[in-house]
Scaffold this motif. Structure first.
Motif, mmCIF file in Angstrom:
data_model
loop_
_atom_site.group_PDB
_atom_site.id
_atom_site.type_symbol
_atom_site.label_atom_id
_atom_site.label_comp_id
_atom_site.label_asym_id
_atom_site.label_seq_id
_atom_site.Cartn_x
_atom_site.Cartn_y
_atom_site.Cartn_z
ATOM 1 N N GLY A 21 0.633 -1.186 0.177
ATOM 2 C CA GLY A 21 0.095 0.025 -0.169
ATOM 3 C C GLY A 21 0.722 1.364 -0.078
ATOM 4 N N GLU A 22 1.994 1.251 -0.023
ATOM 5 C CA GLU A 22 2.773 2.494 0.756
ATOM 6 C C GLU A 22 3.011 2.737 -1.282
ATOM 7 N N THR A 23 3.124 4.140 -1.302
ATOM 8 C CA THR A 23 3.659 4.789 -2.152
ATOM 9 C C THR A 23 5.151 4.649 -2.843
ATOM 10 N N ALA A 24 5.094 4.910 -4.646
ATOM 11 C CA ALA A 24 6.474 3.788 -5.416
ATOM 12 C C ALA A 24 5.944 5.130 -6.474
ATOM 13 N N ARG A 38 6.008 -1.712 -13.358
ATOM 14 C CA ARG A 38 5.037 -1.498 -12.852
ATOM 15 C C ARG A 38 4.168 -2.271 -12.848
ATOM 16 N N PHE A 39 4.370 -3.185 -13.525
ATOM 17 C CA PHE A 39 3.218 -4.965 -13.211
ATOM 18 C C PHE A 39 3.643 -5.211 -11.658
ATOM 19 N N ILE A 40 4.892 -5.586 -12.179
ATOM 20 C CA ILE A 40 5.300 -6.305 -10.639
ATOM 21 C C ILE A 40 5.030 -5.050 -9.240
ATOM 22 N N GLY A 41 5.463 -4.224 -9.711
ATOM 23 C CA GLY A 41 5.034 -3.133 -7.994
ATOM 24 C C GLY A 41 4.154 -3.053 -8.024
ATOM 25 N N THR A 42 3.129 -3.290 -9.110
ATOM 26 C CA THR A 42 1.258 -3.294 -8.667
ATOM 27 C C THR A 42 0.478 -4.765 -8.387
ATOM 28 N N PRO A 75 6.561 9.686 -1.180
ATOM 29 C CA PRO A 75 6.997 8.233 -2.209
ATOM 30 C C PRO A 75 8.062 7.372 -0.804
ATOM 31 N N ALA A 76 7.010 6.219 -0.559
ATOM 32 C CA ALA A 76 8.372 5.668 0.625
ATOM 33 C C ALA A 76 8.929 4.963 -0.842
ATOM 34 N N LEU A 77 9.175 5.088 -2.094
ATOM 35 C CA LEU A 77 10.190 4.370 -3.015
ATOM 36 C C LEU A 77 10.050 5.544 -3.802
ATOM 37 N N VAL A 78 11.622 5.782 -4.307
ATOM 38 C CA VAL A 78 11.521 6.037 -6.040
ATOM 39 C C VAL A 78 12.542 5.190 -6.795
ATOM 40 N N TYR A 79 11.953 4.433 -7.149
ATOM 41 C CA TYR A 79 12.306 3.608 -8.480
ATOM 42 C C TYR A 79 12.409 3.827 -9.721
ATOM 43 N N LEU A 80 14.165 4.386 -10.059
ATOM 44 C CA LEU A 80 14.887 4.865 -11.438
ATOM 45 C C LEU A 80 15.036 3.610 -11.535
ATOM 46 N N ASP A 81 14.359 3.260 -12.648
ATOM 47 C CA ASP A 81 14.078 1.972 -14.053
ATOM 48 C C ASP A 81 14.550 2.074 -15.420
ATOM 49 N N ASP A 101 13.715 10.291 4.032
ATOM 50 C CA ASP A 101 12.913 9.041 4.952
ATOM 51 C C ASP A 101 12.467 8.131 3.279
ATOM 52 N N ALA A 102 13.060 8.596 1.985
ATOM 53 C CA ALA A 102 12.365 7.847 0.795
ATOM 54 C C ALA A 102 14.203 7.326 0.475
ATOM 55 N N VAL A 103 13.593 5.649 0.197
ATOM 56 C CA VAL A 103 14.511 4.831 -0.589
ATOM 57 C C VAL A 103 14.534 5.127 -2.061
#
Length: 337
Positions: A21-24, A38-42, A75-81, A101-103
């Motif tokens: 439920g956290e924001t990425a 996006r598919f895997i994260g969702t 965001p809890a996570l910023v994923y630079l993909d 605090d964001a990863v």
């Protein structure tokens, strides 16, 4: 070293670095983001959002992101993909915008070898909390994945815990192959990485000078191994890819960020550079592209030039040549170098 591929590392990172439920935030596919993120994260239960992107560089637009976060969830996570990349990310600026605090996780699948060779930004030194990706693109290793962090007590434990559940067998033989690749990179990495960037820029300039529309021209075409060509003014990207293949050259016909055509050409010069291609070879490669794509030459008549170029390539002389024998001898296998 448990992940078996780049997507394996991606899955572990998404699971370990943000909770249900956290924001990425990640890059949309139209902006060069990986199609699986996006598919895997969702599916893992994350609330996924698009990172706003500056179309001039295809890197995060920090002003737009700051405005977005002023009224939206943090965001809890910023994923630079970014699997479509030309220029580095302002990681220090990104950290300032998203807060402490964001990863920030940096997927280095495409640029890992350039990072190891000191020719690309070092994410873990510039503000990223963790790094992951595959080991067989600019990093000349086996089909494997890795995850890294400087946070031994926190993130490393989480990553290892989640990897142990997502990867039942981490392919130890590939770990050995990766160790050999790492030894080779110790010997050849800096020269190879800087030569790769120089070759990519030279090829970009050579193609642009011959009338091709090369993306990123105002910023020097690229800061890494990739080049993007908007081939639509000459022909369909699939047709261009087919003609080049018949001439002995393999490229990606793939959607490119911020061009109007359905697809363009993505080039990568890392393997040619590792094999020893130098400036005159880059110029000949540009001439081959021109003959096949601009001048309409029959690819079959041009293919001998490609074969001649390939036959001239040989690994660089130097300490990297004996790495495998030395590694095997150190392990007590085989004869001395």
């Amino acid at each position: 070293l448990k992940p078996t591929s780049g997507v394996s590392a991606l899955t572990v990172a998404l699971s370990a670095l943000a909770g249900l439920g956290e924001t990425a935030f990640n890059l949309a596919e139209r902006d060069g983001g990986h199609g699986s993120t996006r598919f895997i994260g969702t599916r893992l239960g994350l609330a996924m959002h698009d990172l706003p992107v500056d179309p001039a560089t295809c890197t995060p637009d920090l002003n737009a992101l700051q405005s977005l976060l002023a009224t939206g969830p943090r965001p809890a996570l910023v994923y630079l993909d970014s699997f479509m990349c030309l220029f580095p990310v302002d990681l220090a600026g990104l950290r300032e915008v998203v807060g402490p605090d964001a990863v920030i996780h940096y997927d280095a699948s495409h640029t890992l070898g350039l990072i190891a060779g000191g020719a690309w930004q070092n994410p873990l030194a510039e503000g990223a909390d963790s790094l992951g990706g595959s080991t067989h693109k600019t990093y000349p290793g086996p089909h494997k994945g890795l995850l890294a962090t400087n946070d031994a007590a926190g993130l490393a434990v989480r990553l290892d815990e989640h990897a142990s559940h997502f990867v039942s067998h981490h392919h130890p033989a590939d770990v050995v192959a990766l160790a050999v690749a790492a030894a080779e990179m110790d010997a050849r990495g800096p020269a190879y990485a800087h030569a790769t960037v120089a070759n990519a820029r030279r090829l970009g300039a050579a193609l642009a000078g011959r009338g091709f529309t090369v993306c990123g021209e105002k910023a020097g075409f690229t800061d890494c191994h990739q080049l993007w060509i908007d081939i639509a003014p000459l022909m369909d990207a699939e047709e261009a890819s087919r003609r080049l293949f018949e001439a002995g050259i393999v490229v990606n016909a793939i959607p490119l960020p911020h061009i109007t055509a359905p697809a363009g050409l993505r080039l990568g010069v890392q393997e040619l550079t590792w094999a020893g291609l130098r400036a005159d070879g880059i110029d000949e490669l540009a001439e081959i592209f021109t003959a096949v794509l601009r001048d309409g030459r029959d690819p079959a008549t041009v293919a001998p030039r490609t074969r001649a170029l390939a036959e001239e390539l040989a690994p660089e002389d130097g300490p990297g040549e004996q790495v495998l024998r030395v590694a095997l001898a150190a392990a007590g296998i085989g004869g001395a170098a």
